[in-house]
Design a protein around this motif. Structure first.
Motif, PDB file in Angstrom:
ATOM      1  N   ASN A 154       0.869  -1.259  -0.185  1.00 27.10           N
ATOM      2  CA  ASN A 154       0.134   0.065   0.041  1.00 27.10           C
ATOM      3  C   ASN A 154       0.710   1.262  -0.193  1.00 27.10           C
ATOM      4  OD1 ASN A 154       0.765  -0.111   2.584  1.00 27.10           O
ATOM      5  ND2 ASN A 154      -0.920   0.154   3.560  1.00 27.10           N
ATOM      6  N   VAL A 155       2.266   1.238  -0.248  1.00 25.51           N
ATOM      7  CA  VAL A 155       3.013   2.332  -0.359  1.00 25.51           C
ATOM      8  C   VAL A 155       2.752   2.938  -1.715  1.00 25.51           C
ATOM      9  CG1 VAL A 155       5.352   3.147  -0.241  1.00 25.51           C
ATOM     10  CG2 VAL A 155       4.593   1.365   1.028  1.00 25.51           C
ATOM     11  N   GLN A 156       2.362   4.371  -1.830  1.00 25.31           N
ATOM     12  CA  GLN A 156       2.127   4.923  -2.846  1.00 25.31           C
ATOM     13  C   GLN A 156       3.546   5.119  -3.752  1.00 25.31           C
ATOM     14  OE1 GLN A 156      -1.153   5.314  -3.385  1.00 25.31           O
ATOM     15  NE2 GLN A 156      -1.312   4.177  -1.656  1.00 25.31           N
ATOM     16  N   ILE A 157       2.994   5.417  -5.138  1.00 29.09           N
ATOM     17  CA  ILE A 157       4.080   5.579  -6.050  1.00 29.09           C
ATOM     18  C   ILE A 157       4.890   6.919  -5.703  1.00 29.09           C
ATOM     19  CG2 ILE A 157       4.618   6.073  -8.537  1.00 29.09           C
ATOM     20  CD1 ILE A 157       3.816   3.220  -7.867  1.00 29.09           C
ATOM     21  N   SER A 158       6.243   6.821  -5.778  1.00 33.88           N
ATOM     22  CA  SER A 158       6.993   8.030  -5.385  1.00 33.88           C
ATOM     23  C   SER A 158       6.980   9.114  -6.664  1.00 33.88           C
ATOM     24  CB  SER A 158       8.432   7.759  -5.162  1.00 33.88           C
ATOM     25  OG  SER A 158       8.883   7.312  -6.535  1.00 33.88           O
ATOM     26  N   SER A 159       7.197  10.342  -6.162  1.00 36.21           N
ATOM     27  CA  SER A 159       7.163  11.469  -7.239  1.00 36.21           C
ATOM     28  C   SER A 159       7.965  11.384  -8.620  1.00 36.21           C
ATOM     29  CB  SER A 159       7.433  12.678  -6.383  1.00 36.21           C
ATOM     30  OG  SER A 159       8.901  12.572  -6.050  1.00 36.21           O
ATOM     31  N   ARG A 160       9.078  10.543  -8.333  1.00 33.24           N
ATOM     32  CA  ARG A 160      10.020  10.300  -9.399  1.00 33.24           C
ATOM     33  C   ARG A 160       9.601   9.157 -10.406  1.00 33.24           C
ATOM     34  NH1 ARG A 160      13.112   5.789  -9.102  1.00 33.24           N
ATOM     35  NH2 ARG A 160      13.126   4.544  -6.978  1.00 33.24           N
ATOM     36  N   LEU A 161       8.600   8.551  -9.885  1.00 33.28           N
ATOM     37  CA  LEU A 161       7.847   7.472 -11.023  1.00 33.28           C
ATOM     38  C   LEU A 161       6.571   7.615 -11.420  1.00 33.28           C
ATOM     39  CD1 LEU A 161       9.370   4.355  -8.964  1.00 33.28           C
ATOM     40  CD2 LEU A 161      10.272   5.436 -11.061  1.00 33.28           C
ATOM     41  N   SER A 192      -3.478  -4.199  -7.749  1.00 32.19           N
ATOM     42  CA  SER A 192      -2.882  -3.063  -6.948  1.00 32.19           C
ATOM     43  C   SER A 192      -2.568  -3.439  -5.560  1.00 32.19           C
ATOM     44  CB  SER A 192      -3.842  -1.735  -7.199  1.00 32.19           C
ATOM     45  OG  SER A 192      -3.441  -0.723  -6.456  1.00 32.19           O
ATOM     46  N   GLU A 193      -3.058  -2.833  -4.816  1.00 33.79           N
ATOM     47  CA  GLU A 193      -2.788  -2.820  -3.058  1.00 33.79           C
ATOM     48  C   GLU A 193      -4.191  -3.532  -2.335  1.00 33.79           C
ATOM     49  OE1 GLU A 193      -3.834   1.253  -1.167  1.00 33.79           O
ATOM     50  OE2 GLU A 193      -2.531   1.404  -3.007  1.00 33.79           O
ATOM     51  N   TYR A 194      -5.051  -3.974  -3.276  1.00 30.96           N
ATOM     52  CA  TYR A 194      -6.311  -4.329  -2.626  1.00 30.96           C
ATOM     53  C   TYR A 194      -6.594  -5.788  -2.323  1.00 30.96           C
ATOM     54  CZ  TYR A 194      -7.046   0.446  -3.854  1.00 30.96           C
ATOM     55  OH  TYR A 194      -7.114   1.892  -3.737  1.00 30.96           O
ATOM     56  N   GLN A 195      -5.596  -6.573  -2.610  1.00 30.21           N
ATOM     57  CA  GLN A 195      -5.805  -8.014  -2.051  1.00 30.21           C
ATOM     58  C   GLN A 195      -4.442  -8.458  -1.185  1.00 30.21           C
ATOM     59  OE1 GLN A 195      -6.934 -10.729  -5.011  1.00 30.21           O
ATOM     60  NE2 GLN A 195      -8.769  -9.734  -5.444  1.00 30.21           N
ATOM     61  N   PRO A 196      -4.325  -7.757  -0.074  1.00 29.14           N
ATOM     62  CA  PRO A 196      -2.989  -8.178   0.759  1.00 29.14           C
ATOM     63  C   PRO A 196      -3.081  -9.518   1.193  1.00 29.14           C
ATOM     64  CG  PRO A 196      -4.360  -6.882   1.718  1.00 29.14           C
ATOM     65  CD  PRO A 196      -4.961  -6.877   0.663  1.00 29.14           C
TER      66      PRO A 196
END
Length: 304
Positions: free
Chosen positions: A221-228, A267-271
């Motif tokens: 669930n870590v969001q995409i960094s600004s550089r990516l 995405s992050e929705y099935q941990p």
């Protein structure tokens, strides 16, 4: 023998304990636990099948009880027919009316007999249907277990190296790979060591032409960094891009026909673990290859 393979892995890990790190030991133990859980799941499936069989037998008993009740009614009707015929003949001596009464009762008797015949036919049909369903379920369970055993045997080295795991959850077979083996952080291009794993996997999966492969991408669930963020606006794009690149590799380099492949990103929705810890997030960053029914010329089949 059901627990032989997990126990063998634990023993092998203990014997090699002096040569491997604590993390490797724990990883082997976890893999052994996972395989034990898979075996337990298969045993649960057998127990479920037996419970269903018992329920079907109970239903059959109820139908048999209904048949007995109908036959008793039939016998009572026959006695009524004889009593009515004798009484009518004795009181009135009217052969015509006597015959009409007999005919009416005979029609009722014929209707009851037809009902009996229909009920018996229904019982026989249900018995055949129950038996077919039982055989089909047992065959599906045996086929899933056989496929699971073949996958584990063919990919034993990769499993031992911790490159992948194989799970069987309620008859759903999947090959699970952590993204650290396949991708660098924040990237969707498959790493060289990941390509080696996929090459081995593609060769094995081609041995099961009746299975289609659904490649599922997952992130933490870590969001995409600004550089990516320009390349991957969110984890949706990242998980989908990774799954798509694996599909391309399996088709182009692994020889898997395109009609047997599908891709999706979750995405992050099935941990599968807690995103609050580094270890949990690492488990959630994964790619799963799910084996689903496939028929040439028809395509993906709906799973029951």
């Amino acid at each position: 023998m059901k627990r032989f393979f997990p126990v063998m892995l634990i023993c092998l890990s203990l014997l090699l304990g002096a040569c491997v790190s604590k993390n490797t030991f724990e990883q082997k133990v976890n893999e052994a636990d996972q395989l034990s859980q898979d075996v337990a799941q298969l045993e649960n499936d057998v127990a479920t099948l037996q419970q269903e069989k018992k329920q079907q037998q109970d239903d059959m008993s109820k139908l048999n009880a209904r048949l007995v009740e109908v036959l008793q009614q039939n016998s009572k009707l026959q006695r009524s027919l004889l009593a009515a015929s004798a009484e009518q003949e004795r009181k009135e001596g009217d052969i015509s009316r006597h015959q009409q009464r007999i005919n009416m009762l005979q029609d009722q008797l014929n209707d009851m007999q037809q009902t009996n015949d229909n009920l018996l036919a229904t019982i026989e049909e249900l018995q055949q249907q129950v038996e077919k369903e039982r055989i089909a379920k047992e065959a599906r369970l045996a086929k899933v277990k056989n496929t699971y055993d073949q996958l584990v045997g063919a990919l034993e080295e990769e499993i031992e190296r911790g490159e992948l795991t194989i799970s069987n959850l309620e008859g759903k077979l999947s090959v699970n790979m952590l993204n650290k083996i396949l991708f660098d952080s924040g990237k969707a291009e498959v790493k060289p060591e990941g390509k080696k794993v996929l090459s081995s996997l593609g060769g094995v999966l081609n041995q099961f032409p009746d299975k289609a492969l659904r490649i599922e991408g997952h992130t933490d669930n870590v969001q995409i960094s600004s550089r990516l963020i320009e390349k991957f606006p969110s984890n949706w794009e990242l998980s989908t891009a990774r799954a798509t690149n694996i599909v391309h590799y399996l088709q182009d380099q692994g020889g898997v026909p395109g009609e047997r492949l599908a891709t999706c990103g979750y995405s992050e929705y099935q941990p599968v673990a807690d995103n609050e810890t580094p270890e949990g997030r690492a488990e959630n960053r994964r790619t799963e290859i799910v084996l689903v029914p496939f028929e040439s010329g028809v395509g993906f089949k709906v799973e029951e």
